[in-house]
Design an enzyme around this catalytic site. Structure first.
Site, PDB file in Angstrom:
ATOM      1  CB  SER A 136     -26.581 -34.920  50.934  1.00  0.00           C
ATOM      2  OG  SER A 136     -28.008 -35.374  51.592  1.00  0.00           O
ATOM      3  CE1 TYR A 149     -25.754 -35.268  56.927  1.00  0.00           C
ATOM      4  CE2 TYR A 149     -28.267 -34.860  55.274  1.00  0.00           C
ATOM      5  CZ  TYR A 149     -27.060 -35.658  55.184  1.00  0.00           C
ATOM      6  OH  TYR A 149     -26.366 -36.664  54.515  1.00  0.00           O
TER       7      TYR A 149
HETATM    8  N1  LIG Z   1     -28.207 -43.025  53.131  1.00  0.00           N
HETATM    9  C1  LIG Z   1     -28.109 -41.852  53.004  1.00  0.00           C
HETATM   10  O1  LIG Z   1     -30.004 -41.791  52.726  1.00  0.00           O
HETATM   11  C2  LIG Z   1     -27.180 -40.749  52.275  1.00  0.00           C
HETATM   12  C3  LIG Z   1     -27.930 -39.601  51.655  1.00  0.00           C
HETATM   13  C4  LIG Z   1     -27.250 -38.870  51.423  1.00  0.00           C
HETATM   14  C5  LIG Z   1     -26.019 -38.388  51.510  1.00  0.00           C
HETATM   15  N2  LIG Z   1     -25.755 -39.434  52.465  1.00  0.00           N
HETATM   16  C6  LIG Z   1     -24.138 -38.889  53.154  1.00  0.00           C
HETATM   17  O2  LIG Z   1     -22.863 -40.053  52.528  1.00  0.00           O
HETATM   18  C7  LIG Z   1     -22.492 -40.617  53.538  1.00  0.00           C
HETATM   19  C8  LIG Z   1     -21.563 -42.132  53.774  1.00  0.00           C
HETATM   20  O3  LIG Z   1     -23.326 -42.025  54.771  1.00  0.00           O
HETATM   21  P1  LIG Z   1     -23.742 -43.402  55.261  1.00  0.00           P
HETATM   22  O4  LIG Z   1     -25.025 -43.120  54.438  1.00  0.00           O
HETATM   23  O5  LIG Z   1     -23.132 -44.699  54.818  1.00  0.00           O
HETATM   24  O6  LIG Z   1     -23.993 -42.919  56.612  1.00  0.00           O
HETATM   25  P2  LIG Z   1     -22.947 -44.293  57.993  1.00  0.00           P
HETATM   26  O7  LIG Z   1     -23.748 -43.684  58.762  1.00  0.00           O
HETATM   27  O8  LIG Z   1     -23.578 -45.886  57.704  1.00  0.00           O
HETATM   28  O9  LIG Z   1     -21.400 -44.233  57.539  1.00  0.00           O
HETATM   29  C9  LIG Z   1     -20.770 -43.294  57.490  1.00  0.00           C
HETATM   30  C10 LIG Z   1     -19.650 -43.297  58.309  1.00  0.00           C
HETATM   31  O10 LIG Z   1     -18.866 -42.395  58.126  1.00  0.00           O
HETATM   32  C11 LIG Z   1     -18.275 -42.327  59.932  1.00  0.00           C
HETATM   33  N3  LIG Z   1     -17.822 -40.802  60.994  1.00  0.00           N
HETATM   34  C12 LIG Z   1     -18.906 -40.490  61.325  1.00  0.00           C
HETATM   35  N4  LIG Z   1     -17.642 -39.785  62.231  1.00  0.00           N
HETATM   36  C13 LIG Z   1     -16.770 -39.603  61.447  1.00  0.00           C
HETATM   37  C14 LIG Z   1     -15.488 -38.978  62.137  1.00  0.00           C
HETATM   38  N5  LIG Z   1     -15.059 -38.127  62.943  1.00  0.00           N
HETATM   39  N6  LIG Z   1     -14.195 -39.563  61.275  1.00  0.00           N
HETATM   40  C15 LIG Z   1     -14.442 -40.861  60.491  1.00  0.00           C
HETATM   41  N7  LIG Z   1     -15.625 -41.241  60.115  1.00  0.00           N
HETATM   42  C16 LIG Z   1     -16.212 -41.189  60.458  1.00  0.00           C
HETATM   43  C17 LIG Z   1     -19.153 -44.004  60.592  1.00  0.00           C
HETATM   44  O11 LIG Z   1     -18.507 -43.894  61.118  1.00  0.00           O
HETATM   45  C18 LIG Z   1     -19.486 -44.172  59.977  1.00  0.00           C
HETATM   46  O12 LIG Z   1     -18.811 -45.572  59.396  1.00  0.00           O
HETATM   47  C19 LIG Z   1     -21.913 -39.686  54.926  1.00  0.00           C
HETATM   48  O13 LIG Z   1     -21.324 -38.042  53.868  1.00  0.00           O
HETATM   49  C20 LIG Z   1     -23.936 -39.307  54.558  1.00  0.00           C
HETATM   50  O14 LIG Z   1     -23.985 -37.953  55.145  1.00  0.00           O
HETATM   51  C21 LIG Z   1     -26.128 -40.520  53.284  1.00  0.00           C
END
Ligand SMILES: NC(=O)c1ccc[n+]([C@@H]2O[C@H](COP(=O)([O-])OP(=O)(O)OC[C@H]3O[C@@H](n4cnc5c(N)ncnc54)[C@H](O)[C@@H]3O)[C@@H](O)[C@H]2O)c1
Length: 260
Positions: A136, A149
């Protein structure tokens, strides 16, 4: 011929958000995608996009051992892993709840470590591969309301470098890179908004904080903005790239101002 034709790729946290976008993009470009999550998948969309959906809690070691063994049984090889699953809890350094800190470390850091631990031998047996770890912009910013985080995502980037060098020095033919999105429009942001709503009065926020009520909001990206980068890193187009941090944030991580 797709850009990742016939590659066998595991994507974690793939029932929604960025993981689902990655799974669809990789499948469209010819990969055989094993999409995994702790949540259930929407049965109709997984059929529509020809993605093999399975249950995996990334924080459980035995579950990883079983998943990778099953993928090798079913497909005979493993070429790619997208360690995408992640969770975010909101708190400043004084108010961090230890159970929430540990939950983030278990999913965001230990999940990545376990994924690498079990994918690497499978990829070695397949003649090489590519690992993408989802970090991130928080890895290099001081967003103190996301303090834990930030720590977990910086650990992902550091671990990625160590894995990349291990693979390069041992000539394993495996690459490992981290991807660093800015704000992308996915369900994680609903969780953030809910926790922030409850905890706003705990935070010592300066007037110009990006999370202060009425503050300008950064322009959000779309899940495919990240999926295209994941596609590139899983494909052989990036064969000379390993140990890198790929930022996709429309400058958010390198400016003090909010980019609207
Ligand atoms: N959306 C953003 O703005 C953003 C920005 C930077 C980084 N990220 C990173 O991108 C990745 C995806 O995030 P997103 O935005 O799609 O969020 P999201 O919450 O939509 O998806 C995250 C997914 O991870 C799954 N998850 C959580 N705990 C888990 C576990 N123990 N085992 C397996 N799966 C698990 C959830 O069920 C969900 O489907 C994450 O690592 C997040 O930190 C997101």
């Amino acid at each position: 011929m797709g850009r990742v034709q016939d590659k066998v790729v595991i994507v974690t946290g793939a029932s929604r958000g960025l993981g689902w976008a990655d799974a669809k993009m990789l499948s469209r470009e010819g990969a055989r995608v094993v999409a995994t999550d702790v949540l259930d998948f929407d049965a109709s969309s997984s059929k529509e996009f020809d993605v093999d959906c399975r249950h995996l809690d990334v924080s459980k070691e035995q579950a990883w051992a079983d998943l990778v063994a099953a993928v090798l049984d079913d497909y005979g090889r493993l070429d790619g892993l997208v360690n995408n699953a992640g969770v975010l809890h909101v708190a400043d350094p004084v108010n961090f709840d230890l159970a929430e800190w540990r939950h983030m470390c278990a999913v965001n850091i230990e999940g990545v470590m376990l994924g690498c631990k079990y994918a690497l031998p499978a990829m070695i047996g397949s003649g090489g591969g590519s690992i993408v770890n989802m970090s991130s912009i928080a890895a290099r910013s001081g967003l103190y309301f996301y303090s834990g985080y930030c720590a977990s995502k910086a650990a992902v980037a550091a671990y990625t470098r160590a894995v990349a060098v291990y693979c390069a020095q041992n000539k394993l033919g495996i690459r490992c890179n981290s991807v660093h999105p800015g704000g992308i429009d996915t369900p994680i942001n609903l969780n953030i908004a809910a926790e922030l709503g409850d905890r706003m009065d705990q935070m010592r926020l300066p007037q110009n904080s990006p999370i202060s009520p009425g503050a300008p909001q950064m322009r959000m990206g779309e899940p495919d903005d990240i999926a295209y980068a994941v596609l590139y890193l899983i494909s052989d187009e990036s064969k000379y790239m390993s140990g890198e941090e790929l930022y996709l944030d429309n400058t958010a991580s390198i400016t003090a101002a909010v980019v609207e």
